[in-house]
Design a protein around this motif. Structure first.
Motif, mmCIF file in Angstrom:
data_model
loop_
_atom_site.group_PDB
_atom_site.id
_atom_site.type_symbol
_atom_site.label_atom_id
_atom_site.label_comp_id
_atom_site.label_asym_id
_atom_site.label_seq_id
_atom_site.Cartn_x
_atom_site.Cartn_y
_atom_site.Cartn_z
ATOM 1 N N GLY A 23 -9.158 2.614 1.015
ATOM 2 C CA GLY A 23 -10.593 2.461 0.801
ATOM 3 C C GLY A 23 -10.930 1.565 -0.375
ATOM 4 N N LEU A 24 -10.022 1.460 -1.343
ATOM 5 C CA LEU A 24 -10.281 0.654 -2.547
ATOM 6 C C LEU A 24 -9.874 -0.812 -2.374
ATOM 7 C CD1 LEU A 24 -9.211 3.067 -5.438
ATOM 8 C CD2 LEU A 24 -11.518 2.284 -4.897
ATOM 9 N N ILE A 25 -8.691 -1.046 -1.779
ATOM 10 C CA ILE A 25 -8.187 -2.416 -1.657
ATOM 11 C C ILE A 25 -9.189 -3.262 -0.859
ATOM 12 C CG2 ILE A 25 -6.321 -3.881 -0.746
ATOM 13 C CD1 ILE A 25 -5.438 -2.228 -3.149
ATOM 14 N N SER A 45 0.597 9.946 -7.910
ATOM 15 C CA SER A 45 0.897 11.317 -7.485
ATOM 16 C C SER A 45 -0.345 12.167 -7.248
ATOM 17 C CB SER A 45 1.765 11.987 -8.549
ATOM 18 O OG SER A 45 1.077 11.990 -9.775
ATOM 19 N N SER A 46 -1.518 11.629 -7.532
ATOM 20 C CA SER A 46 -2.732 12.420 -7.392
ATOM 21 C C SER A 46 -3.381 12.214 -6.033
ATOM 22 C CB SER A 46 -3.715 12.008 -8.489
ATOM 23 O OG SER A 46 -4.935 12.639 -8.315
ATOM 24 N N CYS A 47 -4.176 13.186 -5.592
ATOM 25 C CA CYS A 47 -4.967 13.001 -4.379
ATOM 26 C C CYS A 47 -6.309 13.693 -4.535
ATOM 27 C CB CYS A 47 -4.246 13.504 -3.138
ATOM 28 S SG CYS A 47 -3.945 15.269 -3.150
ATOM 29 N N THR A 48 -7.278 13.299 -3.765
ATOM 30 C CA THR A 48 -8.586 13.935 -3.805
ATOM 31 C C THR A 48 -8.570 15.169 -2.923
ATOM 32 O OG1 THR A 48 -9.350 12.557 -1.994
ATOM 33 C CG2 THR A 48 -9.761 11.733 -4.207
ATOM 34 N N LYS A 49 -9.684 15.926 -2.917
ATOM 35 C CA LYS A 49 -9.732 17.174 -2.153
ATOM 36 C C LYS A 49 -9.484 16.937 -0.672
ATOM 37 C CE LYS A 49 -12.855 19.476 -5.318
ATOM 38 N NZ LYS A 49 -14.213 19.926 -5.558
ATOM 39 N N ASN A 50 -10.137 15.947 -0.093
ATOM 40 C CA ASN A 50 -10.075 15.759 1.353
ATOM 41 C C ASN A 50 -9.280 14.533 1.788
ATOM 42 O OD1 ASN A 50 -11.761 18.007 1.751
ATOM 43 N ND2 ASN A 50 -13.536 16.758 1.281
ATOM 44 N N GLU A 101 -3.036 7.575 0.049
ATOM 45 C CA GLU A 101 -3.031 6.367 0.887
ATOM 46 C C GLU A 101 -4.434 6.060 1.421
ATOM 47 O OE1 GLU A 101 -0.491 4.383 4.557
ATOM 48 O OE2 GLU A 101 -0.001 6.399 3.849
ATOM 49 N N ASP A 102 -5.167 7.109 1.818
ATOM 50 C CA ASP A 102 -6.542 6.915 2.293
ATOM 51 C C ASP A 102 -7.427 6.329 1.195
ATOM 52 O OD1 ASP A 102 -5.978 7.928 4.816
ATOM 53 O OD2 ASP A 102 -6.594 9.971 4.300
ATOM 54 N N VAL A 103 -7.280 6.881 -0.016
ATOM 55 C CA VAL A 103 -8.086 6.404 -1.144
ATOM 56 C C VAL A 103 -7.765 4.946 -1.437
ATOM 57 C CG1 VAL A 103 -8.583 6.691 -3.611
ATOM 58 C CG2 VAL A 103 -8.313 8.703 -2.152
ATOM 59 N N LEU A 126 0.826 -1.213 0.000
ATOM 60 C CA LEU A 126 0.000 0.000 0.000
ATOM 61 C C LEU A 126 0.854 1.254 0.000
ATOM 62 C CD1 LEU A 126 -2.929 -0.849 2.441
ATOM 63 C CD2 LEU A 126 -3.035 -0.541 -0.020
ATOM 64 N N THR A 127 1.911 1.250 0.800
ATOM 65 C CA THR A 127 2.793 2.410 0.871
ATOM 66 C C THR A 127 3.478 2.649 -0.465
ATOM 67 O OG1 THR A 127 3.180 1.947 3.212
ATOM 68 C CG2 THR A 127 4.736 3.441 2.122
ATOM 69 N N SER A 128 3.939 1.572 -1.110
ATOM 70 C CA SER A 128 4.614 1.704 -2.405
ATOM 71 C C SER A 128 3.667 2.225 -3.469
ATOM 72 C CB SER A 128 5.178 0.344 -2.847
ATOM 73 O OG SER A 128 6.132 -0.099 -1.931
ATOM 74 N N ILE A 129 2.440 1.729 -3.468
ATOM 75 C CA ILE A 129 1.455 2.207 -4.443
ATOM 76 C C ILE A 129 1.176 3.687 -4.201
ATOM 77 C CG2 ILE A 129 -0.946 2.000 -5.200
ATOM 78 C CD1 ILE A 129 -0.730 -1.006 -4.646
ATOM 79 N N ALA A 130 1.058 4.062 -2.934
ATOM 80 C CA ALA A 130 0.788 5.467 -2.598
ATOM 81 C C ALA A 130 1.900 6.375 -3.104
ATOM 82 C CB ALA A 130 0.626 5.614 -1.090
ATOM 83 N N VAL A 131 3.143 5.928 -2.997
ATOM 84 C CA VAL A 131 4.281 6.713 -3.495
ATOM 85 C C VAL A 131 4.228 6.794 -5.010
ATOM 86 C CG1 VAL A 131 6.793 6.730 -3.735
ATOM 87 C CG2 VAL A 131 5.759 6.226 -1.522
ATOM 88 N N GLY A 132 3.821 5.684 -5.659
ATOM 89 C CA GLY A 132 3.770 5.629 -7.119
ATOM 90 C C GLY A 132 2.711 6.516 -7.719
#
Length: 198
Positions: free
Chosen positions: A40-42, A26-31, A35-37, A18-24
């Motif tokens: 929530g998906l996995i 580069s986008s994030c939602t407003k709130n 990593e949170d997104v 999860l951490t590696s995917i989060a680093v890979g």
């Protein structure tokens, strides 16, 4: 005791992925952070109503990859109605190299376009170099049934297990780090399924 150690090791491995995917990504939602997104998906289950979509290239549509093999993994590449269909269609040839790899033959690929312009998509597909069929979602069924998927297209590349639960998120064709993570997950899952058989 040994079972607890194995569980802890698996949790650590899962957290590292999860951490590696989060680093890979580069986008994030407003709130929410990436990593949170991803958290929530996995593990979320995807509904894949293929009968509600139009398959282009009937010869391939009648056989694999759209035959619901119970043991297979799936990789969904989804393009929503806000994206440029012709631009995306032109770039699909990049996936041909992946589709020819031996390890990828364990995975069913689903290229889904959400658009009402079926005749236009047929024309685009005829001129496209992708050696695979595509699904045209004219009624926006995919996103309606899976409305937890964020609108950002970086989250529209989903690997599912045999229960249609998300085990990986990311565009492996555009990010080498994500590609390596994808292969490591796939190899582990193939090894696990072989060991369960034996």
């Amino acid at each position: 005791m040994r079972t607890n150690i194995i569980r802890i090791a698996l949790l650590v491995f899962f957290f590292m992925i999860l951490t590696s995917i989060a680093v890979g990504l580069s986008s994030c939602t407003k709130n929410k952070t990436v990593e949170d997104v991803l958290n929530g998906l996995i593990g979320k289950q995807i509904i894949l109503s293929k009968k509600s979509m139009v398959c282009l290239d009937n010869r391939q549509c009648e056989k694999s990859p759209y035959n619901d093999k119970a043991s297979s993994y799936k990789f969904i590449i989804f393009f929503d109605s806000t994206e440029c269909s012709s631009c995306r269609m032109k770039s699909l040839f990049e996936w041909n190299d992946y589709l020819n790899l031996e390890i990828i033959k364990q995975v069913d690929f689903y290229f889904i376009f959400a658009t009402k312009e079926l005749s236009y998509m047929k024309e685009l597909y005829r001129n496209c170099n992708l050696r695979h069929s595509i699904l045209v979602d004219t009624c926006n069924v995919f996103i309606s049934e899976n409305n937890f998927i964020p609108s950002q297209n970086v989250y529209h590349y989903l690997m599912l297990n045999h229960n249609n639960k998300i085990v990986f998120v990311g565009n492996i064709a555009e990010n080498k780090k994500l590609e390596q993570i994808f292969y490591s997950i796939l190899k582990k899952k193939i090894q696990d399924s072989h060991s369960n058989i034996n």
